[in-house]
Design an enzyme around this catalytic site. Structure first.
Site, short mmCIF file in Angstrom:
data_model
loop_
_atom_site.label_atom_id
_atom_site.label_comp_id
_atom_site.label_asym_id
_atom_site.label_seq_id
_atom_site.Cartn_x
_atom_site.Cartn_y
_atom_site.Cartn_z
N HIS A 8 38.27 43.07 43.93
CA HIS A 8 38.22 41.61 43.67
C HIS A 8 38.73 40.86 44.90
CE1 HIS A 8 38.46 38.22 40.54
NE2 HIS A 8 38.75 37.66 41.72
N HIS A 10 38.14 37.33 47.54
CA HIS A 10 37.47 36.08 47.94
C HIS A 10 37.48 36.02 49.46
CE1 HIS A 10 37.43 34.32 43.85
NE2 HIS A 10 38.52 35.06 43.70
N LEU A 11 36.34 36.36 50.07
CA LEU A 11 36.30 36.39 51.54
C LEU A 11 36.01 35.01 52.13
CD1 LEU A 11 34.43 39.75 52.30
CD2 LEU A 11 36.86 39.24 52.59
N ARG A 12 35.52 34.09 51.27
CA ARG A 12 35.16 32.74 51.73
C ARG A 12 34.06 32.80 52.80
NH1 ARG A 12 37.72 31.23 47.25
NH2 ARG A 12 39.88 30.57 47.51
N ASN A 36 32.01 32.86 44.39
CA ASN A 36 32.28 31.43 44.14
C ASN A 36 32.51 30.68 45.43
OD1 ASN A 36 34.80 32.64 44.58
ND2 ASN A 36 35.88 31.13 43.32
N LYS A 99 29.30 37.77 38.34
CA LYS A 99 30.60 37.24 37.93
C LYS A 99 30.42 36.06 36.98
CE LYS A 99 35.13 36.58 38.16
NZ LYS A 99 35.90 36.11 39.29
N HIS A 143 35.79 36.40 34.38
CA HIS A 143 36.99 35.57 34.46
C HIS A 143 37.29 35.23 33.00
CE1 HIS A 143 39.77 32.72 36.54
NE2 HIS A 143 39.82 32.28 35.29
N HIS A 196 41.45 40.51 36.88
CA HIS A 196 42.84 40.05 36.96
C HIS A 196 43.49 39.87 35.59
CE1 HIS A 196 40.51 36.38 36.61
NE2 HIS A 196 40.23 36.33 37.89
N ASP A 270 42.46 39.91 44.26
CA ASP A 270 42.22 38.48 44.05
C ASP A 270 42.84 37.63 45.16
OD1 ASP A 270 41.10 36.28 42.89
OD2 ASP A 270 42.51 36.11 41.24
O1 DOR Z 1 43.42 31.47 41.50
C1 DOR Z 1 42.21 31.66 41.62
N1 DOR Z 1 41.56 31.40 42.77
N2 DOR Z 1 41.50 32.12 40.57
C2 DOR Z 1 40.15 32.17 40.59
O2 DOR Z 1 39.57 32.52 39.59
C3 DOR Z 1 39.39 31.71 41.78
C4 DOR Z 1 40.21 31.79 42.99
C5 DOR Z 1 39.64 31.03 44.15
O3 DOR Z 1 38.44 31.17 44.41
O4 DOR Z 1 40.37 30.30 44.82
ZN ZN Z 2 39.28 35.68 41.90
#
Ligand code: DOR
Ligand code: ZN
Length: 375
Positions: A8, A10-12, A36, A99, A143, A196, A270
């Site tokens: 899990h 988030h590489l942005r 996302n 997701k 989620h 998570h 995460d």
């Molecule tokens: O705290 C979080 N940040 N929970 C998420 O589900 C998304 C993530 C984010 O993309 O910043």
């Molecule tokens: Zn996440």
């Protein structure tokens, strides 16, 4: 230890991707990449483009066919995600899951699902997407949060009427009790990962129902912190995630769950970096950068719990197996040596308002971490 897998991440994109991807690739052999981004990843073409950007941002040798880091892509479940777009990604073996985000309940969830009933109602697009996933033995990542009570609901003495807005600490319990069973009933053959996991009731549910088609990822923050740490002397934006950190009773149950060493429980950091302007503001975004110590913090948590010998299965074996992947044959080395997270990170940002640099505050800034990665 064998080079672990982060299920899990988030590489942005853009400058943040270039900051974060090398941190992740140094520590992990693969990572499930969350979709996302802005805009969210909803077509095969977007998957290909994003994958290319990630490969360029890591220094891994993709041409050799044996890179030391592999991004595992996911797509974002919307009310209109087309099953054929997903199928293209699954056919090419670039996409490993979809997701689910409940609309409005977390960062970049505006395109998420407004009514979870569409997941078990035949004839909807999300229903068709879930069938497609099941056909390919790919994973639905949840989620696991609801915003409103569906019916009359009593969570340990706290009563909700139908349609009443849920307390943030009750969002996951409500989903586990009311929404997850309905998804499982409608799609018994579908592999589901509860992301998570953050509550005692979630841990209980996994203990009872976890197995070949149901598992969960756990973060270091939910094993290390309880809500006293989030509110001590004032609200700490750099300890704020969705799902929100719960009370110590919940944390203890999560620690127990990992100590029991179930094959359906695995690592998902995460890590979710935000520029400081999104954190220290009127409406603080959930998510904090963990990638600078993405494996080190799990060593700390497992050492605290007294189950370091359970870390390898949790971090290297269980997650990949659920996704039909092999553990890595590469290794990383960690030493038990304290180091301090002394500096914030900066990502170059070309937008005018930021003045060229975005500051990112990492988890534990100004504090120390007990395990250190050595090259
Ligand atoms: O705290 C979080 N940040 N929970 C998420 O589900 C998304 C993530 C984010 O993309 O910043
Ligand atoms: Zn996440």
């Amino acid at each position: 230890m064998p080079k672990p897998a982060d299920m899990h991440q988030h590489l942005r994109r853009g400058a943040l991707l270039h900051l974060v991807a090398p941190m992740v690739a140094r520590r992990f052999s693969k990572a499930i990449v969350m979709p996302n981004t802005v805009p969210p990843i909803t077509t095969y073409e977007m998957v290909r483009q994003y994958l290319l950007e990630i490969k360029l941002a890591t220094n891994s040798e993709y041409r050799s066919g044996k890179p030391d880091f592999w991004p595992l892509m996911t797509m974002y479940l919307t009310d209109t995600l087309e099953p054929h777009e997903l199928r293209a990604g699954l056919d090419q073996k670039l996409v490993f899951g979809v997701k689910y985000y409940p609309r409005g309940l977390t960062t970049n969830s505006d395109s998420g699902i407004a009514d979870p009933a569409s997941l078990w109602s035949k004839g909807t697009k999300p229903y068709a997407v879930l069938r497609e996933l099941a056909d390919y033995n790919a994973v639905l990542l949840l989620h696991a949060a609801d915003g409103f009570a569906t019916d009359l609901w009593n969570n340990e003495g706290r009563f909700y009427g139908p349609g009443e807005e849920l307390d943030p600490w009750d969002q996951e319990p409500h989903f586990i009790c009311n929404t997850l069973p309905r998804i499982r009933e409608a799609h018994p053959d579908l592999k589901i990962s509860v992301e998570h996991l953050s509550t005692a009731i979630g841990a209980d549910w996994l203990r009872t129902h976890g197995g070949d088609t149901l598992g969960c990822s756990l973060t270091a923050q939910h094993l290390l912190l309880d809500r006293r740490d989030v509110f001590r002397q004032g609200f700490r934006p750099h300890r704020f995630w969705w799902p929100i950190i719960q009370s110590s009773e919940h944390k203890e149950e999560l620690c127990k769950l990992v100590a029991e060493g179930h094959p359906f429980v695995w690592l998902g950091s995460d890590s979710a970096p935000h520029p400081v302007g999104k954190k220290e503001t009127d409406c603080c975004s959930g998510g904090v950068l963990m990638a600078h110590a993405g494996i080190e913090l799990f060593l700390e948590a497992f050492e605290d719990i007294g189950c370091l010998h359970k870390l390898e299965d949790f971090a290297c074996v269980n997650g990949p197996r659920f996704y039909d992947l092999k553990p890595s044959d590469l290794y990383i080395t960690l030493v038990r040596e304290e180091w301090s997270v002394a500096e914030a990170f900066y990502a170059e940002d070309m937008s005018e308002e930021s003045g060229g640099l975005d500051k990112v505050v990492p988890f534990r800034l100004g504090e120390s971490i007990r395990w250190k990665l050595v090259d």
